[in-house]
Design an enzyme around this catalytic site. Structure first.
Site, mmCIF file in Angstrom:
data_model
loop_
_atom_site.group_PDB
_atom_site.id
_atom_site.type_symbol
_atom_site.label_atom_id
_atom_site.label_comp_id
_atom_site.label_asym_id
_atom_site.label_seq_id
_atom_site.Cartn_x
_atom_site.Cartn_y
_atom_site.Cartn_z
ATOM 1 C CB SER A 213 -0.969 -0.043 1.183
ATOM 2 O OG SER A 213 -1.990 0.916 1.049
ATOM 3 C CD GLU A 333 -5.606 -4.202 -3.634
ATOM 4 O OE1 GLU A 333 -5.913 -3.523 -2.637
ATOM 5 O OE2 GLU A 333 -4.531 -4.827 -3.725
ATOM 6 C CG HIS A 427 -5.791 -2.346 0.382
ATOM 7 N ND1 HIS A 427 -4.838 -2.333 -0.609
ATOM 8 C CD2 HIS A 427 -5.384 -1.424 1.299
ATOM 9 C CE1 HIS A 427 -3.918 -1.444 -0.314
ATOM 10 N NE2 HIS A 427 -4.212 -0.880 0.844
#
Length: 519
Positions: A213, A333, A427
């Site tokens: 990330s 995601e 995610h």
């Protein structure tokens, strides 16, 4: 009373004996003494200072050298996490709390002496450049180090403390730059690794930088920065790249204005001397939600020093580090937007977002049925959030990087946990698999396929760290990602399988449409 005194004395003696038995390593600033894992195979050092505390007049300056110390510094506990507000519910911390004095790193090494020359993997945590720390159990390096690599992780400044841009900061900088202090912290930690990791049994010339990330954004930015050139030779990015249309790195000039307006509104002053005189608790108020629910984002900028140009421009010119790269993202995601979606509703989204190009968008996503509409909406949500930026990073490095590139798509549906719905590959889902820390996830009932996937990902990742190629052993072949090979993607499912990319038209359309719109 006597019994109590005896117990205290015995406890002190026991602690001293434990400390005496801990492994000791010499760094450029002094000796550190760590601990050994329960199985006796990994030496662990936590909370080692790699830069001076960025406090007082050092607030909002590039990281400065740590002071030397006399004697041996205990390195058995995580350092404080950098100043931050609670950002994510699923973050669990094992450190003393928040502090501006937070620039420390950790080392997990299976080496028994400094002659081992093991490959080194340096991790950058995610958290939107606003939260996170190395002390989270999911990114503990002990299990990954059992794969024959040294794992290093560092704390770096976040939010307003790490990315504040101000004309007075620009004026006092010899480089006429401001912002990006958190990214420079990461570079300072890499420099520490280059200078010290040999004494921990590592090879300073075989360093892989990896992150997830915001950590993945950081990896792509470190590859672009001239300040980090030569400090690592391989890179892995998990979900994110500094090519985002929704989280762009703004110009220094734009940020000088917007950041001043934000702190003036929340703190009542824009003078640098006043801001440096405030407590950290006062400063962090600038990042708190406003009355209207909005929240100011303090993230990286194109400062003219750490980043002489935008990251896309640096890659387009081929000025980034030319090194092997693995990057990819997770299947969900953007989350699961809804349970049903009709073709007509998907067309409405297309019309809203792309106007006269709506038909091209629908065609690129191949939507002709309601089921296809739902799948496409999910993929599009992920693209807007973070997948497109990762795809663009991969594509840019294929074009100008001159080194092997490998792309993955993580697809194993989660069994669910305290914070996430079963059946999604959300995610950050990949972190525990890569680190071998599945048992750290709250409320997760770990399945055999989870263990298998974790073993597969750890082996691919560490193979790459050792040789620059994820392949080896009995793992399914992972081809390089390039046009000559029909853009092969490794689908990380059970079993893993490499297949040509069938969705390239989607991302090419988004690139064309967003560039045309100036995004």
């Amino acid at each position: 009373m006597l019994k109590s005194a005896v117990c205290v004395a015995l406890a002190a003696a026991s602690a001293a004996l434990f400390a005496a038995d801990g492994p000791t390593v010499k760094t450029d600033k002094g000796k550190v003494q760590g601990a050994v894992s329960t199985d006796g195979l990994i030496r662990i050092f936590k909370g080692i200072p790699y830069a001076a505390p960025p406090i007082g007049l050092l607030r909002w300056t590039p990281p400065q050298p740590a002071a030397k110390w006399h004697g041996t510094k205990e390195a058995t506990g995580f350092g404080s996490r950098c100043m931050q507000l609670p950002v994510y519910d699923d973050m669990v911390f094992r450190d003393p709390g928040i502090s501006e004095d937070c620039l420390t790193l950790n080392v997990w090494t299976p080496a028994k002496d400094k002659k081992a020359k093991l490959p080194v993997m340096v991790w950058i945590y995610g958290g939107g450049f606003a939260g996170g720390t190395t002390s989270e159990p999911r990114q503990d390096g002990e299990n990954l180090a059992h794969k024959g690599v040294i794992v290093v992780s560092m704390n770096y400044r976040l939010g307003i403390f790490g990315f504040f841009v101000h004309p007075e900061l620009t004026a006092e900088s010899p480089h006429h730059a401001s912002g990006n202090y958190g990214l420079m912290d990461q570079t300072a930690a890499l420099r520490w690794v280059h200078q010290n990791i040999k004494n921990f049994g590592g090879d300073p010339n075989n360093v892989t930088l990896f992150g997830e990330s915001a950590g993945s954004f950081s990896v792509s930015a470190q590859m672009a920065s001239p300040l980090a050139q030569g400090l690592f030779v391989r890179a892995i990015g998990e979900s994110g790249g500094a090519f985002s249309t929704t989280l762009p790195f703004g110009s220094r000039e734009e940020r000088e204005q917007s950041d001043q307006e934000a702190v003036g509104k929340s703190l009542g002053t824009t003078k640098l001397a006043d801001l440096r005189a405030m407590t950290s608790a006062q400063i962090i108020k600038a990042a708190m939600p406003q009355a209207d629910g909005s929240r100011v984002r303090f993230g990286p900028d194109v400062d003219g020093y750490f980043l002489p140009e935008s990251v896309p421009a640096i890659y387009a010119a081929g000025k980034q580090a030319h090194l092997p790269l693995i990057a990819g993202w997770n299947a969900d995601e953007g989350g699961i937007p809804q349970k049903t979606l009709t073709v007509a509703e998907f067309h409405e989204t297309a019309q809203k977002d792309f106007g006269d190009q709506a038909d091209k968008f629908v065609s690129a996503y191949g939507v002709t049925t309601d089921d296809e509409a739902l799948a496409a909406a999910k993929d599009y949500a992920g693209a807007r959030f973070i997948a497109y930026s990762t795809w663009k990073w991969l594509d840019a490095h294929v074009a100008t990087g001159g080194q092997p590139v490998y792309r993955y798509h993580f697809e194993l549906p989660s069994p669910g946990d305290k914070f996430h719905t079963a059946g999604t590959t959300f995610h950050s889902d990949d972190i525990e698999y890569v680190f071998g820390n599945l048992d750290s996830r709250q409320g997760m009932v770990v399945r055999p396929e989870d263990r298998k996937m974790s073993e597969i990902m750890q082996t691919y990742w560490t193979n790459f760290a050792k040789t620059g190629d994820p392949n080896g052993g009995e793992l399914p072949k992972w081809p390089t990602y390039n046009p000559a090979g029909n853009w092969q993607v490794m689908h990380l499912a059970i079993p893993p399988e490499a297949r040509p990319d069938t969705q390239r038209a989607r991302y090419e359309f988004l690139q064309q449409a967003w560039q045309k719109a100036g995004q």
